[in-house]
Design a protein around this motif. Structure first.
Motif, PDB file in Angstrom:
ATOM      1  N   TYR A  63      54.893  46.612  40.832  1.00  0.00           N
ATOM      2  CA  TYR A  63      53.756  45.322  40.393  1.00  0.00           C
ATOM      3  C   TYR A  63      54.204  44.900  38.954  1.00  0.00           C
ATOM      4  CZ  TYR A  63      50.832  47.954  43.488  1.00  0.00           C
ATOM      5  OH  TYR A  63      50.177  48.356  44.649  1.00  0.00           O
ATOM      6  N   CYS A 141      28.330  47.695  43.772  1.00  0.00           N
ATOM      7  CA  CYS A 141      28.600  49.314  43.261  1.00  0.00           C
ATOM      8  C   CYS A 141      28.367  49.966  44.378  1.00  0.00           C
ATOM      9  CB  CYS A 141      27.822  49.687  41.960  1.00  0.00           C
ATOM     10  SG  CYS A 141      28.440  51.126  41.496  1.00  0.00           S
ATOM     11  N   LEU A 226      40.913  50.195  34.609  1.00  0.00           N
ATOM     12  CA  LEU A 226      40.854  49.214  35.769  1.00  0.00           C
ATOM     13  C   LEU A 226      40.505  47.630  35.172  1.00  0.00           C
ATOM     14  CD1 LEU A 226      39.222  51.458  38.440  1.00  0.00           C
ATOM     15  CD2 LEU A 226      41.715  50.927  38.298  1.00  0.00           C
ATOM     16  N   LYS A 230      46.515  43.522  38.728  1.00  0.00           N
ATOM     17  CA  LYS A 230      47.856  43.686  38.662  1.00  0.00           C
ATOM     18  C   LYS A 230      48.221  43.074  40.088  1.00  0.00           C
ATOM     19  CE  LYS A 230      48.004  47.807  41.335  1.00  0.00           C
ATOM     20  NZ  LYS A 230      47.563  49.090  41.638  1.00  0.00           N
ATOM     21  N   PRO A 232      51.672  42.368  42.852  1.00  0.00           N
ATOM     22  CA  PRO A 232      52.757  42.918  43.414  1.00  0.00           C
ATOM     23  C   PRO A 232      54.083  41.747  43.049  1.00  0.00           C
ATOM     24  CG  PRO A 232      51.248  42.951  45.054  1.00  0.00           C
ATOM     25  CD  PRO A 232      50.545  42.066  43.779  1.00  0.00           C
ATOM     26  N   ILE A 234      56.083  40.027  44.695  1.00  0.00           N
ATOM     27  CA  ILE A 234      56.469  39.467  45.868  1.00  0.00           C
ATOM     28  C   ILE A 234      57.328  38.272  45.772  1.00  0.00           C
ATOM     29  CG2 ILE A 234      55.628  38.623  48.112  1.00  0.00           C
ATOM     30  CD1 ILE A 234      52.827  40.186  47.513  1.00  0.00           C
ATOM     31  N   ILE A 274      45.688  39.560  50.579  1.00  0.00           N
ATOM     32  CA  ILE A 274      46.464  40.641  50.584  1.00  0.00           C
ATOM     33  C   ILE A 274      45.894  41.794  49.727  1.00  0.00           C
ATOM     34  CG2 ILE A 274      48.687  41.390  49.554  1.00  0.00           C
ATOM     35  CD1 ILE A 274      49.643  38.690  49.322  1.00  0.00           C
ATOM     36  N   PRO A 278      38.901  48.864  48.032  1.00  0.00           N
ATOM     37  CA  PRO A 278      37.469  48.702  48.053  1.00  0.00           C
ATOM     38  C   PRO A 278      37.049  47.601  47.736  1.00  0.00           C
ATOM     39  CG  PRO A 278      38.171  50.530  46.647  1.00  0.00           C
ATOM     40  CD  PRO A 278      39.491  49.973  47.212  1.00  0.00           C
ATOM     41  N   THR A 279      37.979  46.685  46.829  1.00  0.00           N
ATOM     42  CA  THR A 279      37.289  45.339  46.640  1.00  0.00           C
ATOM     43  C   THR A 279      37.550  44.396  47.554  1.00  0.00           C
ATOM     44  OG1 THR A 279      38.111  45.567  44.210  1.00  0.00           O
ATOM     45  CG2 THR A 279      38.248  43.198  45.239  1.00  0.00           C
ATOM     46  N   ALA A 280      38.728  44.390  48.542  1.00  0.00           N
ATOM     47  CA  ALA A 280      38.921  43.706  49.586  1.00  0.00           C
ATOM     48  C   ALA A 280      37.917  43.948  50.540  1.00  0.00           C
ATOM     49  CB  ALA A 280      40.409  43.758  50.053  1.00  0.00           C
ATOM     50  N   ARG A 417      40.058  56.293  47.145  1.00  0.00           N
ATOM     51  CA  ARG A 417      38.715  56.434  46.573  1.00  0.00           C
ATOM     52  C   ARG A 417      37.959  56.228  48.176  1.00  0.00           C
ATOM     53  NH1 ARG A 417      35.348  54.720  42.448  1.00  0.00           N
ATOM     54  NH2 ARG A 417      33.378  54.227  43.051  1.00  0.00           N
ATOM     55  N   VAL A 443      53.246  42.996  52.099  1.00  0.00           N
ATOM     56  CA  VAL A 443      53.609  41.828  51.967  1.00  0.00           C
ATOM     57  C   VAL A 443      54.757  41.719  50.981  1.00  0.00           C
ATOM     58  CG1 VAL A 443      53.231  39.208  51.256  1.00  0.00           C
ATOM     59  CG2 VAL A 443      51.367  40.761  52.205  1.00  0.00           C
ATOM     60  N   PRO A 583      50.792  56.978  49.052  1.00  0.00           N
ATOM     61  CA  PRO A 583      50.647  56.422  47.625  1.00  0.00           C
ATOM     62  C   PRO A 583      49.758  55.381  47.204  1.00  0.00           C
ATOM     63  CG  PRO A 583      52.700  55.730  48.999  1.00  0.00           C
ATOM     64  CD  PRO A 583      51.827  56.342  49.816  1.00  0.00           C
TER      65      PRO A 583
HETATM   66  P1  NDP Z   1      43.098  48.961  44.871  1.00  0.00           P
HETATM   67  O1  NDP Z   1      44.376  49.292  43.974  1.00  0.00           O
HETATM   68  O2  NDP Z   1      42.238  50.133  45.232  1.00  0.00           O
HETATM   69  O3  NDP Z   1      43.641  48.261  46.070  1.00  0.00           O
HETATM   70  C1  NDP Z   1      44.667  47.444  46.252  1.00  0.00           C
HETATM   71  C2  NDP Z   1      45.016  46.908  47.429  1.00  0.00           C
HETATM   72  O4  NDP Z   1      46.201  45.919  47.561  1.00  0.00           O
HETATM   73  C3  NDP Z   1      45.524  48.216  48.283  1.00  0.00           C
HETATM   74  O5  NDP Z   1      45.063  47.950  49.740  1.00  0.00           O
HETATM   75  C4  NDP Z   1      47.074  48.158  48.399  1.00  0.00           C
HETATM   76  O6  NDP Z   1      47.534  48.895  49.320  1.00  0.00           O
HETATM   77  C5  NDP Z   1      47.136  46.608  48.424  1.00  0.00           C
HETATM   78  N1  NDP Z   1      48.497  46.010  48.064  1.00  0.00           N
HETATM   79  C6  NDP Z   1      49.263  46.203  46.908  1.00  0.00           C
HETATM   80  N2  NDP Z   1      50.530  45.533  47.035  1.00  0.00           N
HETATM   81  C7  NDP Z   1      50.278  45.028  48.279  1.00  0.00           C
HETATM   82  C8  NDP Z   1      51.246  44.525  48.689  1.00  0.00           C
HETATM   83  N3  NDP Z   1      52.615  44.149  48.270  1.00  0.00           N
HETATM   84  N4  NDP Z   1      51.337  43.977  50.025  1.00  0.00           N
HETATM   85  C9  NDP Z   1      49.854  44.353  50.764  1.00  0.00           C
HETATM   86  N5  NDP Z   1      48.986  45.042  50.187  1.00  0.00           N
HETATM   87  C10 NDP Z   1      49.366  45.350  49.190  1.00  0.00           C
HETATM   88  O7  NDP Z   1      42.440  47.764  44.312  1.00  0.00           O
HETATM   89  P2  NDP Z   1      40.884  47.476  44.309  1.00  0.00           P
HETATM   90  O8  NDP Z   1      40.535  46.127  43.627  1.00  0.00           O
HETATM   91  O9  NDP Z   1      40.417  47.437  45.711  1.00  0.00           O
HETATM   92  O10 NDP Z   1      40.070  48.579  43.857  1.00  0.00           O
HETATM   93  C11 NDP Z   1      40.326  49.137  42.552  1.00  0.00           C
HETATM   94  C12 NDP Z   1      39.293  49.976  42.042  1.00  0.00           C
HETATM   95  O11 NDP Z   1      38.188  49.416  41.594  1.00  0.00           O
HETATM   96  C13 NDP Z   1      39.015  51.022  43.218  1.00  0.00           C
HETATM   97  O12 NDP Z   1      39.729  52.143  43.222  1.00  0.00           O
HETATM   98  C14 NDP Z   1      37.477  51.470  42.561  1.00  0.00           C
HETATM   99  O13 NDP Z   1      37.714  52.709  41.674  1.00  0.00           O
HETATM  100  C15 NDP Z   1      37.070  50.106  41.780  1.00  0.00           C
HETATM  101  N6  NDP Z   1      36.220  49.391  42.912  1.00  0.00           N
HETATM  102  C16 NDP Z   1      34.923  50.085  42.851  1.00  0.00           C
HETATM  103  C17 NDP Z   1      33.986  49.463  43.462  1.00  0.00           C
HETATM  104  C18 NDP Z   1      32.588  50.207  43.549  1.00  0.00           C
HETATM  105  O14 NDP Z   1      31.778  49.777  44.154  1.00  0.00           O
HETATM  106  N7  NDP Z   1      32.037  51.159  42.351  1.00  0.00           N
HETATM  107  C19 NDP Z   1      34.115  48.298  44.259  1.00  0.00           C
HETATM  108  C20 NDP Z   1      35.366  47.782  44.087  1.00  0.00           C
HETATM  109  C21 NDP Z   1      36.563  48.445  43.151  1.00  0.00           C
HETATM  110  P3  NDP Z   1      48.109  50.306  49.195  1.00  0.00           P
HETATM  111  O15 NDP Z   1      46.908  51.095  49.754  1.00  0.00           O
HETATM  112  O16 NDP Z   1      49.125  50.434  50.322  1.00  0.00           O
HETATM  113  O17 NDP Z   1      48.430  50.421  48.050  1.00  0.00           O
END
Ligand code: NDP
Length: 630
Positions: A63, A141, A226, A230, A232, A234, A274, A278-280, A417, A443, A583
């Motif tokens: 990243y 949430c 958080l 961040k 990547p 790419i 990408i 949890p967000t996506a 999570r 990606v 990871p």
């Molecule tokens: P995450 O870090 O959990 O997810 C990031 C996503 O991006 C993962 O799917 C990751 O894949 C993917 N990714 C990263 N690099 C690449 C790449 N080069 N190509 C393709 N995919 C890639 O971030 P979120 O924003 O989803 O969530 C962060 C945190 O925020 C959560 O863990 C949670 O704690 C919090 N959250 C809480 C919520 C709530 O309801 N309380 C709702 C939303 C978020 P990979 O898994 O392979 O790394």
């Protein structure tokens, strides 16, 4: 929704007797009878191979920092550009950095302790923290609103649904700020640039990116986790000529609509996203519904269980007695820490998960006589079983077999999570939605036109980056400013290998300074619970300092070392578990070598219940033990 008669005879919604939960002992029976329905050896091997293909040698280094031409990913899209104001010079009693739940709770407790002169500095255009920034469609949430939203009884507010959506949580944050007069003297759209302890005046001198100079008697740092998006590294990410943004900086000017959806701006657009974390998974159902075409670029699938949201039941609200929220928070906290409660007041995916996979360990008669290894074996089988259920759910919902297969998560629960959603999987049945699975590679190439996966270029009008937030890079790096303590000692150097504190809140060499961080503390599933306990404790120390006429309070080196020793002696050996995980930020991207910055490992291992008791006892002893005072 289930209704249950409680001991007092009231019929309450959302409650289930604890004995209604399945114990893991059936797992032992199934194991003995060979009727598991899956082969543990095969699953173990599958988990390991899925993990291995995702390990990247560069770990967190995959990243990049977002400055220069990448700052479009971090600029605030929710304020009008061009805000300016005169620089401020002032003395203040307590200066708080961060206007999210940490800062708000810190200030609310200080106000209740009689502190009038408070200044909150916040980078964003308003209070709300996470909920200010994360306005993406579907933001919600996943922890129950009745315990997650703080100070409900104080504000006389009841959330509309069991799981609140983002706007309601943001509104509640602003309501807390209003109730406690926190706009008064707050400096919004302002970033701290430096904090230095001045021995002569015994004040913190705080400077900002708007030229302010504030002299504060106490500082409280509630900069959150958080918080820094961040991205990547790419190849070609800056070459893309279409529209691009991070989920935490959603561009509604482009997509139209709101957090509730209705993204009419996308109806003629080819959209790519990408990330599938949890967000996506919360925004993808809206993107699927409103885009002309949607491509979801997946590296690792999330494990997604049932959500089951519903409106708040007015009969249940009428049945509540004063003090209900604290009781509910405690009940949830006990269950999600493997403890026993006669009733599960929250009764949702979180409590079910913890009760089924953690809480019942060693509780059944059969398990009591087992060795730790045998219990671990049972736990592993329970984990396999739970994940099989989650994978079966994919088959039950997703029509296309290949897509369903690619959406199945092969790792143990808690490696990432846990996720809960009722519309995400269905979205892949839409004809305009394509899952582009990258077989763990992610990606790696972006062009002017779009995203390239396995030699195929997916042309896009809009690319949304849902790749999460920085973690584990250290307190000062995350907050973006240095803290210079006594004799100019820098926090970044002192904490190079991780925070050293007493109770996670006080650090030697940094007088009159409180950390509302999530390290060396009692971590709760519902984070505002920890923040509330810290806020109460800090307000006590400030109140006592005033009452006793103390100018300076600072933890002694000895007490800090003692707490460090306690943290080490109580540490869970969860490194072994996380090293077998796919990871992610929970396990330092699978690289092992956990350092003190990893917020899951540098915690008080006795758990939050014990930790809160330690704080309470410390206050009740009344001597501010371990704090050197002047
Ligand atoms: P995450 O870090 O959990 O997810 C990031 C996503 O991006 C993962 O799917 C990751 O894949 C993917 N990714 C990263 N690099 C690449 C790449 N080069 N190509 C393709 N995919 C890639 O971030 P979120 O924003 O989803 O969530 C962060 C945190 O925020 C959560 O863990 C949670 O704690 C919090 N959250 C809480 C919520 C709530 O309801 N309380 C709702 C939303 C978020 P990979 O898994 O392979 O790394």
């Amino acid at each position: 929704m289930s209704t249950t008669k409680t001991a007092s005879g009231c019929v309450l919604a959302d409650q289930r007797k604890f004995s209604d939960f399945p114990d893991t002992s059936p797992v032992a029976e199934k194991l003995a009878s060979g009727k598991l329905g899956f082969d543990p050896d095969q699953l173990r091997a599958k988990y390991a191979s899925e993990r291995d293909k995702r390990i990247r040698p560069e770990g967190q280094g995959q990243y990049q920092d977002m400055s220069g031409e990448l700052d479009i990913f971090i600029n605030d899209p929710f304020v009008k550009p061009g805000f300016e104001r005169e620089a401020v010079e002032r003395d203040v009693d307590v200066l708080i950095v961060g206007g999210g739940f940490g800062g708000l709770l810190g200030a609310a407790h200080l106000r209740e302790a009689g502190v009038k002169d408070i200044c909150i500095i916040e980078k964003a255009g308003d209070f709300g923290g996470t909920w200010y920034w994360n306005r993406y469609p579907g933001a919600q949430c996943d922890v129950e609103s009745y315990l997650y939203l703080p100070l409900l009884e104080k504000l006389g507010y009841m959330p509309k649904e069991k799981y609140s959506f983002g706007p309601e949580i943001l509104d509640h944050s602003l309501a807390i700020a209003k109730k406690y007069d926190l706009y008064d003297g707050a400096l919004l759209q302002t970033g701290v640039t430096d904090m230095s302890w001045d021995e002569g005046s015994q004040r913190w001198v705080v400077t900002t990116d708007r030229g302010d100079v504030l002299k504060a008697r106490f500082i409280s740092l509630a900069t959150g986790i958080l918080a820094k998006p961040k991205l990547p590294r790419i190849a070609g990410i800056t070459d893309f000529k279409g529209h691009v943004f991070h989920t935490s900086r959603w561009d509604f000017d482009y997509t139209k609509g709101s957090t509730a959806g209705d993204l009419t701006g996308l109806k003629d657009k080819r959209v790519g996203i990408i990330g599938t974390g949890p967000t996506a998974l919360q925004c993808i159902p809206h993107l699927g519904k409103d885009s002309k075409e949607l491509f979801v670029f997946q590296r690792t699938p999330s494990a997604i269980d049932v959500r089951g949201n519903h409106a708040t039941n007015p009969r249940w609200v009428d049945s509540l007695k004063p003090g209900w929220q604290a009781r509910r928070m405690k009940n949830f906290n006990i269950i999600t820490n493997g403890g026993y409660q006669e009733e599960d007041l929250v009764n949702d995916g979180w409590t079910d998960l913890f009760r089924g996979l953690v809480g019942s360990e060693g509780k059944s008669e059969a398990q009591k006589s087992m060795s730790a290894e045998e219990r671990e074996a049972i736990k592993e089988i329970a984990h396999f079983q739970k994940m099989e259920e989650v994978r079966d759910r994919v088959d039950a919902i997703v029509v296309d077999k290949d897509t369903a297969e690619n959406l199945k998560a092969y790792y143990r629960p808690f490696c990432k999570r846990p996720c809960f959603h009722d519309d995400y999987l269905k979205t892949f049945n839409r004809p305009n939605v394509t899952l582009v699975d990258t077989d763990g590679k992610g990606v790696e190439v972006i062009t002017e036109k779009g995203v390239v996966i396995a030699g195929v270029e997916y042309e896009l009008d809009c690319l949304i980056v849902a790749t999460g937030f920085e973690t584990g890079e250290g307190f000062t790096s995350a907050s973006g400013f240095e803290i210079n303590g006594r004799d100019g000692s820098k926090l970044s150097e002192k904490w190079a290998d991780g925070p050293s504190t007493m109770h996670g809140m006080f650090s030697h060499g940094f007088p009159n300074c409180f950390f509302m961080g999530l390290f060396q503390t009692g971590l709760t599933v519902s984070l505002p619970h920890t923040l509330n306990e810290q806020a109460e404790h800090i307000a006590y120390v400030v109140g006592q300092s005033k009452e006793r006429g103390l100018d300076v309070v600072e933890v002694s080196q000895q007490r800090q070392d003692d707490w460090g020793a306690t943290i080490r002696s109580k540490a869970h050996n969860n490194e072994e578990f996380f090293n077998t995980c796919t990871p992610g930020y929970y396990n330092n991207e699978g690289k092992g070598g956990f350092n003190g910055h990893n917020f899951l490992t540098n915690q008080y291992g006795g758990g939050p219940i014990e930790f809160f008791e330690i704080l309470k006892n410390w206050r009740e002893e009344g001597g501010m033990q371990g704090l050197e005072t002047t």
